[in-house]
Design an enzyme around this catalytic site. Structure first.
Site, PDB file in Angstrom:
ATOM      1  N   TYR A 127       0.846  -1.209   0.000  1.00 11.98           N
ATOM      2  CA  TYR A 127       0.000   0.000   0.000  1.00 11.98           C
ATOM      3  C   TYR A 127       0.878   1.254   0.000  1.00 11.98           C
ATOM      4  O   TYR A 127       0.674   2.162  -0.802  1.00 11.98           O
ATOM      5  CB  TYR A 127      -0.931  -0.026   1.223  1.00 11.98           C
ATOM      6  CG  TYR A 127      -1.652   1.286   1.466  1.00 11.98           C
ATOM      7  CD1 TYR A 127      -2.739   1.667   0.678  1.00 11.98           C
ATOM      8  CD2 TYR A 127      -1.256   2.144   2.501  1.00 11.98           C
ATOM      9  CE1 TYR A 127      -3.400   2.881   0.906  1.00 11.98           C
ATOM     10  CE2 TYR A 127      -1.916   3.347   2.733  1.00 11.98           C
ATOM     11  CZ  TYR A 127      -2.981   3.713   1.941  1.00 11.98           C
ATOM     12  OH  TYR A 127      -3.630   4.908   2.169  1.00 11.98           O
ATOM     13  N   TRP A 151      -3.954   7.810   9.744  1.00 10.04           N
ATOM     14  CA  TRP A 151      -4.991   7.314  10.669  1.00 10.04           C
ATOM     15  C   TRP A 151      -6.323   8.049  10.449  1.00 10.04           C
ATOM     16  O   TRP A 151      -6.907   8.589  11.388  1.00 10.04           O
ATOM     17  CB  TRP A 151      -4.555   7.480  12.127  1.00 10.04           C
ATOM     18  CG  TRP A 151      -3.314   6.765  12.541  1.00 10.04           C
ATOM     19  CD1 TRP A 151      -2.294   6.320  11.762  1.00 10.04           C
ATOM     20  CD2 TRP A 151      -2.939   6.443  13.899  1.00 10.04           C
ATOM     21  NE1 TRP A 151      -1.324   5.742  12.528  1.00 10.04           N
ATOM     22  CE2 TRP A 151      -1.691   5.803  13.842  1.00 10.04           C
ATOM     23  CE3 TRP A 151      -3.524   6.645  15.141  1.00 10.04           C
ATOM     24  CZ2 TRP A 151      -1.020   5.341  14.984  1.00 10.04           C
ATOM     25  CZ3 TRP A 151      -2.860   6.198  16.282  1.00 10.04           C
ATOM     26  CH2 TRP A 151      -1.628   5.547  16.204  1.00 10.04           C
TER      27      TRP A 151
HETATM   28  N1  LIG Z   1      -8.087   5.635   5.564  1.00  8.37           N
HETATM   29  C1  LIG Z   1      -6.936   5.920   6.160  1.00  8.37           C
HETATM   30  O1  LIG Z   1      -6.675   5.545   7.314  1.00  8.37           O
HETATM   31  C2  LIG Z   1      -5.888   6.729   5.417  1.00  8.37           C
HETATM   32  C3  LIG Z   1      -4.675   6.988   6.039  1.00  8.37           C
HETATM   33  C4  LIG Z   1      -3.729   7.737   5.362  1.00  8.37           C
HETATM   34  C5  LIG Z   1      -4.006   8.216   4.089  1.00  8.37           C
HETATM   35  N2  LIG Z   1      -5.205   7.938   3.508  1.00  8.37           N
HETATM   36  C6  LIG Z   1      -5.450   8.454   2.158  1.00  8.37           C
HETATM   37  O2  LIG Z   1      -6.466   9.445   2.255  1.00  8.37           O
HETATM   38  C7  LIG Z   1      -7.233   9.449   1.042  1.00  8.37           C
HETATM   39  C8  LIG Z   1      -8.704   9.358   1.382  1.00  8.37           C
HETATM   40  O3  LIG Z   1      -8.909   8.125   2.066  1.00  8.37           O
HETATM   41  P1  LIG Z   1     -10.348   7.627   2.489  1.00  8.37           P
HETATM   42  O4  LIG Z   1     -10.206   6.907   3.776  1.00  8.37           O
HETATM   43  O5  LIG Z   1     -11.344   8.724   2.345  1.00  8.37           O
HETATM   44  O6  LIG Z   1     -10.598   6.531   1.340  1.00  8.37           O
HETATM   45  P2  LIG Z   1     -11.893   5.647   1.111  1.00  8.37           P
HETATM   46  O7  LIG Z   1     -12.907   5.912   2.174  1.00  8.37           O
HETATM   47  O8  LIG Z   1     -11.427   4.249   0.878  1.00  8.37           O
HETATM   48  O9  LIG Z   1     -12.467   6.260  -0.242  1.00  8.37           O
HETATM   49  C9  LIG Z   1     -11.857   6.074  -1.470  1.00  8.37           C
HETATM   50  C10 LIG Z   1     -12.933   6.207  -2.541  1.00  8.37           C
HETATM   51  O10 LIG Z   1     -12.310   6.043  -3.816  1.00  8.37           O
HETATM   52  C11 LIG Z   1     -13.164   5.218  -4.587  1.00  8.37           C
HETATM   53  N3  LIG Z   1     -12.447   4.586  -5.689  1.00  8.37           N
HETATM   54  C12 LIG Z   1     -11.785   3.393  -5.708  1.00  8.37           C
HETATM   55  N4  LIG Z   1     -11.322   3.138  -6.946  1.00  8.37           N
HETATM   56  C13 LIG Z   1     -11.673   4.195  -7.725  1.00  8.37           C
HETATM   57  C14 LIG Z   1     -11.491   4.510  -9.086  1.00  8.37           C
HETATM   58  N5  LIG Z   1     -10.865   3.653  -9.909  1.00  8.37           N
HETATM   59  N6  LIG Z   1     -11.982   5.674  -9.560  1.00  8.37           N
HETATM   60  C15 LIG Z   1     -12.641   6.524  -8.740  1.00  8.37           C
HETATM   61  N7  LIG Z   1     -12.874   6.278  -7.443  1.00  8.37           N
HETATM   62  C16 LIG Z   1     -12.396   5.114  -6.933  1.00  8.37           C
HETATM   63  C17 LIG Z   1     -13.682   4.215  -3.580  1.00  8.37           C
HETATM   64  O11 LIG Z   1     -14.780   3.500  -4.091  1.00  8.37           O
HETATM   65  P3  LIG Z   1     -15.012   1.985  -3.580  1.00  8.37           P
HETATM   66  O12 LIG Z   1     -15.269   2.079  -2.108  1.00  8.37           O
HETATM   67  O13 LIG Z   1     -16.190   1.550  -4.383  1.00  8.37           O
HETATM   68  O14 LIG Z   1     -13.741   1.233  -3.886  1.00  8.37           O
HETATM   69  C18 LIG Z   1     -14.022   5.146  -2.420  1.00  8.37           C
HETATM   70  O15 LIG Z   1     -15.308   5.726  -2.579  1.00  8.37           O
HETATM   71  C19 LIG Z   1      -6.689   8.307   0.196  1.00  8.37           C
HETATM   72  O16 LIG Z   1      -5.759   8.807  -0.723  1.00  8.37           O
HETATM   73  C20 LIG Z   1      -5.981   7.413   1.197  1.00  8.37           C
HETATM   74  O17 LIG Z   1      -4.934   6.666   0.600  1.00  8.37           O
HETATM   75  C21 LIG Z   1      -6.144   7.222   4.145  1.00  8.37           C
END
Ligand SMILES: NC(=O)c1ccc[n+]([C@@H]2O[C@H](COP(=O)([O-])OP(=O)(O)OC[C@H]3O[C@@H](n4cnc5c(N)ncnc54)[C@H](OP(=O)(O)O)[C@@H]3O)[C@@H](O)[C@H]2O)c1
Length: 288
Positions: A127, A151
């Protein structure tokens, strides 16, 4: 009217941006997710961008299954890496600004002082490597800002806070690791910070400085501290027991230490960031 295109808007951060956007008038927000704009498809992404002509793109789309990424690294690279290239290729030669969200997992997690953006990256998981790939593609565009966060939780979607609330209501005790230290980020705060930056730049109050920025809430804690506070704030009686990471099998390697130094984003954009405890309380009140 500035056009702001948000990808992956059904996720945690995307949903929080929808909430925050209601306080910003005079902008044309376009919220998309994989069903309307699949960023892994170059042709449709390029076509969509040409049609909507955004002044800003905020990329919240991501593959966030940290353990599953170990067995499907190509899928993680496709969504977190190659798809970012699709966006920057589609806006090449335009003045469109690009905000891309990345992760603390690009750092090696072995430090004992907060990471600033100049520390060499060295991701320890599939990841993390896929997120690093995305950063490289994002930064190829001259007007890109990469925000590394950690987080992340929200009242939307699935996350640690909701898991602890659910398990804490069902069980008498929970084992939570106490040898991994970092800082939680309430996605609502990050969404507000992003829109603060976007509107500040549009109104010429701050200059957009492309590059990498760290963002989390203020403060430091272990997952054990975080879980203990969630249980306490929710008024649950479940006991939280500290365990070592080696007793708690996880497929992907987690950083032992991923506290980030946020001086750069605070100084560049005049942000005041809430402490993680203050924001956690807000989220728990909302979830009640
Ligand atoms: N969550 C954490 O703890 C965390 C920590 C550090 C950094 N981040 C980063 O913060 C950002 C936001 O995270 P988040 O937690 O809001 O993520 P999330 O809740 O997993 O949301 C990601 C969204 O992107 C959609 N998606 C997946 N594949 C796609 C595609 N091909 N085209 C368009 N949309 C697509 C997903 O749809 P589906 O659900 O249908 O796949 C989901 O709605 C991300 O860049 C993540 O890497 C997150």
């Amino acid at each position: 009217m500035a056009v702001i295109l948000i990808t992956g808007s059904n996720g945690q951060l995307g949903n929080e941006l929808k909430v925050v956007s209601e306080n910003f008038y005079g902008y044309d927000f376009i919220f998309t997710d994989v069903d309307t704009l699949d960023i892994t498809n170059y042709d449709s992404t390029s076509e969509y961008i040409k049609k909507t002509q955004p002044d800003w793109i905020i990329n919240c789309a991501a593959y966030t299954l940290v353990d599953k990424a170990e067995s499907e690294p190509d899928k993680a690279i496709l969504i977190n890496g190659i798809a970012v290239n699709n966006i920057t290729e589609a806006i090449k030669g335009t003045e469109c600004r690009f905000i891309h969200v990345s992760s603390d997992y690009v750092y090696d997690g072995k430090s004992n002082v907060p990471y600033n953006e100049n520390v060499a990256v060295n991701p320890q998981s599939a990841y993390g490597r896929s997120k690093l790939e995305g950063e490289k593609y994002a930064l190829r565009h001259h007007g890109s800002m990469v925000i590394r966060t950690s987080w992340l939780y929200s009242s939307f979607g699935n996350n640690f806070v909701k898991t602890i609330l659910r398990s804490g209501a069902e069980k008498e005790s929970l084992n939570v690791v106490f040898d991994q230290t970092g800082t939680p980020t309430y996605a609502a705060d990050l969404a507000e910070a992003i829109m603060g930056i976007v509107s500040g730049v549009i109104r010429n109050q701050v200059a957009m400085n492309a590059g990498i920025y760290n963002y989390s809430n203020e403060g430091v804690c272990s997952w054990f501290d975080f879980a203990t506070e969630i249980i306490r704030e929710a008024g649950l009686s479940c006991k939280v027991l500290p365990v070592l990471s080696k007793e708690f099998k996880q497929i992907a390697q987690r950083p032992t230490y991923s506290v980030m130094d946020k001086s750069k984003i605070k100084e560049n954009y005049g942000l005041i960031i809430p402490h993680w405890r203050t924001s956690l309380l807000k989220c728990i009140k909302l979830l009640k």
